[in-house]
Design an enzyme around this catalytic site. Structure first.
Site, PDB file in Angstrom:
ATOM      1  N   HIS A  57     -12.335 -58.892  45.955  1.00 32.23           N
ATOM      2  CA  HIS A  57     -11.015 -58.932  45.320  1.00 32.23           C
ATOM      3  C   HIS A  57     -10.900 -60.037  44.274  1.00 32.23           C
ATOM      4  O   HIS A  57     -10.543 -61.166  44.613  1.00 32.23           O
ATOM      5  CB  HIS A  57      -9.941 -59.198  46.382  1.00 32.23           C
ATOM      6  CG  HIS A  57      -9.682 -58.038  47.270  1.00 32.23           C
ATOM      7  ND1 HIS A  57      -8.699 -57.099  47.016  1.00 32.23           N
ATOM      8  CD2 HIS A  57     -10.254 -57.653  48.436  1.00 32.23           C
ATOM      9  CE1 HIS A  57      -8.683 -56.189  47.972  1.00 32.23           C
ATOM     10  NE2 HIS A  57      -9.615 -56.501  48.849  1.00 32.23           N
ATOM     11  N   CYS A  64     -11.741 -52.705  45.784  1.00 30.53           N
ATOM     12  CA  CYS A  64     -11.723 -52.440  47.224  1.00 30.53           C
ATOM     13  C   CYS A  64     -11.383 -50.975  47.481  1.00 30.53           C
ATOM     14  O   CYS A  64     -12.179 -50.101  47.181  1.00 30.53           O
ATOM     15  CB  CYS A  64     -10.759 -53.401  47.913  1.00 30.53           C
ATOM     16  SG  CYS A  64     -10.914 -53.398  49.707  1.00 30.53           S
ATOM     17  N   GLU A  98      -8.539 -60.420  42.169  1.00 29.68           N
ATOM     18  CA  GLU A  98      -7.125 -60.817  42.023  1.00 29.68           C
ATOM     19  C   GLU A  98      -6.713 -61.848  43.070  1.00 29.68           C
ATOM     20  O   GLU A  98      -5.684 -62.490  42.945  1.00 29.68           O
ATOM     21  CB  GLU A  98      -6.216 -59.582  42.061  1.00 29.68           C
ATOM     22  CG  GLU A  98      -5.843 -59.031  43.429  1.00 29.68           C
ATOM     23  CD  GLU A  98      -6.943 -58.224  44.110  1.00 29.68           C
ATOM     24  OE1 GLU A  98      -8.097 -58.246  43.624  1.00 29.68           O
ATOM     25  OE2 GLU A  98      -6.661 -57.579  45.130  1.00 29.68           O
TER      26      GLU A  98
END
Lengths: 277, 772
Positions: free
Chosen positions: A240, A104, A242
């Protein structure tokens, strides 16, 4: 390299805000990971025990967030600071084949640094940016799940454990994520990326077709969500991984919330790469 | 300046005035209060005069300003305290660690952790400057949670505006159009919340004419803290040093609290701009990290945020709470601009500031941590043994008052009148059921809030296990609660924000009781155990007995429900003066409910999964007061839905046990628009239809479909017959009304609409005004 030897640094300055979950993702897989403030690499005021060198680590991550507020262009200030204090180290780090990830805002930083698209293996940071992450076509910040098709033939060290053609779900949350190449030379850039196997993820719809908004959430050219450099060790993406490390972080999980989420393979891939390093 | 001759410049090398109140007449006292923007009334001014008479001297400007901050409605709750104490406070639960006393409530989460709850209003600033007002509202609520030593993990934003279809020529002078306010407020929350990296996971948006000249912006926050790290909002002990950390102090946000404690009018725009602070999330983000590092290392003995009243309130309240005094060196405070008078520095509400008390031997370590994060931090004073606050500026003493006098303030049990509600019901069946339902789904209060929710990062921190939008990707519907998983365990926190102003407007007591019922229903719908709540009570001018009557009725209802149900109120805020010459807001007791999800793997979402039968839990009566049905059809009813804490408790216990015993695929509470809207919402989120037959239920069809009776849920369950048998054994009414199937919402003999059409009406209800 043994698993326990691997050390990962997630860089932070004011406004980076996804470092905790990124550190956590790595730690869950048994490697050492810490969030490191950029000042820990260069500032005199930092105590000895908190000082760090880039070469204390085997993997560097630029996390998501709004570094320095992103009041100029997203990632511009963070990248300017990195350039002023770490440029030579970072170039050497990349040249030696150590992996660098930008998620990002981190992707935006890598683009600003000239690390992506990164066509020149000998000069891993281009003198000036060769791509930009422009304002979304919707003209505002959007947080939404996106489907991505993995398109890499095996160059990218962060997706080796994901089969080519597989569709994964990572969420996006950004206002500036539209991949743009220099005007008039878009086709040329795309050709080189394809030729070099640098395209990693492209946005698709629920059936796996390349589609427009909202499936492509920002209007990115060629539905690009993430690319790597020509060597395959620098990887930037807007979504993302994660945030989908576990199944329970996905929207709509009905069963097996404790099983791996789609994003975990990104972290597993780079760890496997480092173990063979 | 009406009392010019009473202000005497003091012979010092900076701006300081002595205010001659000892010789001032009553008229002059009022003039002084107005001239200086104190918002104090004559009795309060006389009380100050008395105090200084005993001291044998006149006050300085900084002393008067300080008192005005402390005695403002915003800071001391002078009009509300006695009623809150009588009705609402004191619900004992052994898991509550700290309620009401501090900036936020602290409640046990598990053996190791506590969660922290705060809810506040930022109404007046948002009405004047929606972007900045909303942004700094987020900033303030984050500090309230942070100052307990907690990591903020979720933001919640209930918002209230005038109708979006209000024609321009109906907008009173000095008022901004609701659409402009909505854009500004949402952008302010987005740009601050997203930057600071705390997910905005829940909230509500309600449109009603009464908010046309007074929009309400309420902000809530939840944090998580290891119990051993909870920091009190008071001075640690005599000799401790005050460390001011964060942004510099400027002229922004002067008189914010006194401005918040008076009605707005058309001149507020010009006069009060300076009362709106400027937010800086990129100062806040490292400030949070640095404060938490100081807390983790055990270096802070006390911590409190600078909010309303700035330094004047924070130092006074921290010292009062531990029974000590303070000495402050005001010239140490870092400033944004030169030439600020001491009183301005003392009461400025500039954002992004925290006050810590630190033992002298730890000061260097603390300053190092802040420096590492590039956050300015300065020692500005120390705690003393007497209960007196003294302020020095460039070597001159400019302030000396007893802390008890300033902070303990004033209290009123203001007179009130109770409004009588005459029972009227003139409702009748609609000519076209399908048309009514589609209009309901397209009503901005019900319609999809996706346009708003997507602008907030609701997933940063990667802890949002149940998201605000639930269902098929890119066709999601609304959930009842968001669920956060704040630690490494599977335990979660469910959060919801609720109030029904249409009901409270007709009947403040039953409207509030209904709002409480709805909050509990939402918590239960995701399979969480209702655990605590916070309230933000937004009302008109408390000096008017009828407004005070609305307030007292609401507080009574809240107390009755909360005590009877056994749900502790752990934090809250009262916002009066939400009133202009055009009228007051509907009584708006915003409630934020917190539930504990014992295992987030067992949490339930609201969209149909296409696997089971549909069961309606609860009883339906003809209760249309404040209903969406009346709003859509123009019919009249004052019969606001009733409820009782005993019944609610019984139903909640049965539902929670049913979640353990049965395979429940989906659950949704019934609220605005009743059964019909709830069914439609479950269909929309699931992208799947259902076939319903209501002939087994008693009553008229339009009542069954659209009444908004309390304590009801819809569930999608594998084995409906056994489910109903189980609930009836528990004394709980439940009806097997159909099954999940097809691509239409079919209600036998009444309506049949494709899910696509429902989806369309619902998804366009808000964006037909905002655009996409």
């Amino acid at each position: 390299m043994e698993l326990e030897e691997i050390r990962v640094a997630v860089l932070r300055i004011e406004g980076t805000n996804c470092e905790d979950e990124t550190v956590k993702a790595f730690r869950s897989l048994g490697v050492y990971a810490e969030a490191v403030h950029l000042k820990q690499f260069y500032s005199d005021m930092i105590k000895d025990e908190e000082q760090r060198s880039l070469f204390d680590f085997h993997c560097i991550v630029f996390p998501g967030g709004f570094s320095a507020g992103d009041y100029v262009r997203a990632g511009a200030i963070f990248s300017a600071r990195v350039k002023s204090v770490l440029k030579r180290d970072l170039e050497e780090f990349i040249r030696e084949g150590y992996p660098v990830l930008g998620i990002c805002n981190g992707f935006q930083v890598l683009a600003e640094l000239g690390a992506l698209p990164g066509f020149d293996e000998d000069k891993p940071l281009a003198d000036k940016p060769e791509m930009a992450l422009g304002i979304n076509e919707s003209n505002r910040f959007e947080c939404r799940p996106t489907f991505l098709r993995h398109e890499n033939d095996g160059k990218c060290v962060f997706t080796k454990k994901i089969e080519k053609g597989k569709i994964v779900m990572f969420p996006v949350a950004h206002a500036e994520g539209r991949v743009i190449f220099p005007r008039g030379r878009e086709e040329d850039y795309l050709e080189r990326l394809k030729e070099n196997d640098q395209i990693v993820f492209r946005y698709v719809d629920e059936r796996g077709n390349y589609a427009g908004y909202p499936w492509n959430p920002n209007g990115s050219i060629y539905n690009i969500a993430g690319i790597c450099n020509v060597k395959g060790n620098v990887f930037g993406l807007m979504p993302h991984p994660e945030r989908v490390f576990w199944r329970y972080q996905h929207p709509n999980w009905l069963e097996n919330p404790e099983s791996p989420g789609d994003g975990r393979a990104v972290f597993e891939s780079v760890i496997e790469y480092l173990r063979k390093f | 300046m009406k009392a010019m001759h009473r202000y005497k410049k003091v012979d010092v090398p900076f701006e300081l005035y002595e205010i001659d109140i000892l010789n001032a007449t009553d008229d002059e006292l009022i003039a002084i209060s107005e001239d200086l923007g104190l918002a104090l009334n004559l009795d309060e001014m006389k009380k100050i005069k008395e105090y200084f008479k005993k001291k044998g001297r006149n006050p300085y400007d900084i002393e008067l300003q300080s008192i005005a901050q402390a005695w403002s409605e915003h800071c001391c709750y002078k009009s509300s305290k006695c009623y809150l104490r009588e009705h609402l406070f004191g619900i004992e639960k052994d898991y509550v660690i700290s309620a009401i006393k501090e900036d936020s409530g602290v409640v046990e989460f598990d053996e190791e952790y506590a969660y922290v709850v705060a809810l506040e209003s930022h109404n007046h600033p948002s009405a004047i400057e929606p972007y900045g007002g909303a942004a700094t509202g987020i900033g303030g609520i984050l500090r309230d949670v942070l100052c307990m030593g907690a990591q903020p993990v979720a933001l919640i934003d209930p918002l209230f505006f005038g109708r979006l279809d209000t024609p321009e020529d109906r907008i009173p002078k000095g008022t901004k159009h609701p659409l402009y306010l909505l854009y500004g407020v949402v952008a302010g929350i987005r740009d601050y919340g997203n930057r600071v990296g705390i997910p905005t996971v829940a909230g509500m948006i309600f449109f009603d004419d009464s908010y046309l000249t007074n929009c309400l912006v309420n902000v809530g926050c939840i944090g998580i803290v290891k119990k051993k790290n909870v920091v009190p909002s008071k001075v640690g002990g005599v000799g401790d040093l005050f460390v001011l950390a964060g942004g510099a102090t400027g002229r922004d946000g002067i008189h914010g609290v006194t401005f918040a404690s008076a009605e707005l009018d058309e001149s507020s725009e010009e006069e009060a701009r300076g009362a709106v602070q400027l937010g800086n999330p990129i100062m806040k983000e490292p400030l949070i990290h640095a404060c938490l590092e100081v807390v983790e290392k055990g270096l802070a003995t006390g911590m409190k945020d600078l909010g309303g009243g700035g330094l004047s309130c924070v130092i006074g309240e921290m010292a009062l709470a531990s029974g000590c005094g303070a000495e402050v060196w005001l010239d140490k405070v870092p400033l944004k601009e030169e030439g600020m008078a001491p009183w301005e520095i003392w009461i400025s509400e500039s954002q992004e500031r925290m006050m810590l008390t630190v033992k002298p031997e730890h000061v260097d370590e603390v300053l190092y941590i802040f420096q590492k994060w590039d956050v300015p931090a300065t020692v500005i004073g120390k705690a003393t043994a007497d209960r007196i606050l003294r302020i020095y500026y460039r070597g001159y003493k400019v302030y000396e008052m007893e802390i008890d006098f300033v902070v303990k303030a004033v209290e009123y049990c203001r007179p009130y009148v109770k409004r009588k509600v005459k029972a009227i019901d003139e409702t009748s069946p609609p000519s076209n059921y399908a048309k009514v339902l589609l209009e309901m789904l397209g009503h901005p209060n019900v319609a999809s809030k996706e346009w708003v929710v997507r602008q907030y990062d609701h997933e940063v921190r990667a802890c949002t296990a149940i998201k605000p939008l639930q269902g098929k990707i890119n066709r999601e519907g609304h959930g009842d609660c968001a669920v956060i998983k704040p630690t490494d365990s599977w335990r979660g926190i469910a959060v919801t924000a609720d109030v029904n102003p249409w009901m409270t407007k007709i009947d403040p007591f039953w409207g509030t009781a209904s709002s409480f019922d709805e909050m509990v229903r939402n918590l239960v719908a995701v399979n969480s155990i209702p655990h605590s709540f916070a309230d933000c009570l937004n009302f008109g001018n408390p000096e008017k007995p009828e407004r005070m009557g609305e307030f007292v009725e609401c507080v009574k209802a809240l107390g009755w429900m909360a005590k009877g149900f056994g749900l502790p109120c752990v934090s809250g805020n009262v916002s009066f003066y939400n009133e202009t010459p055009y009228g007051a807001v509907a009584p708006t007791p915003t409630l934020m409910g917190i539930g504990i999800v014992e295992d987030i793997r067992k949490a339930v979402t609201s969209n149909f999964k296409g696997k089971g039968e549909v069961v309606l839990v609860g009883e339906t009566f003809k209760e249309f007061g404040g209903s969406l049905y009346c709003a859509i059809t123009g019919q009249k009813s004052t019969i606001v839905p009733k409820t009782s804490p005993r019944r609610l408790k019984k139903y909640v216990n049965a539902m929670l046990e049913a979640f353990r015993r049965f395979k429940i695929y989906a659950c949704h509470d019934l609220s605005e628009g009743g059964l019909a809207v709830a069914l439609a919402e479950m269909c929309i989120g699931g992208g799947i239809g259902c076939s319903i037959d209501l002939s087994g239920l008693k009553g008229e069809d339009y009542v069954k479909l659209f009444s908004e009776s309390n304590t009801r849920w819809l569930v999608e369950v594998e084995n409906a017959e056994e489910f109903v048998k189980f609930t009836s054994e528990k004394g709980v009414k439940a009806y097997h009304i159909g099954s999940v199937e097809g691509d239409e919402l079919k209600i036998k003999n009444l309506l049949s609409i494709s899910v696509e059409k429902l989806d369309d009406a619902w998804r366009n209800g808000l964006i037909r005004f905002t655009g996409w």
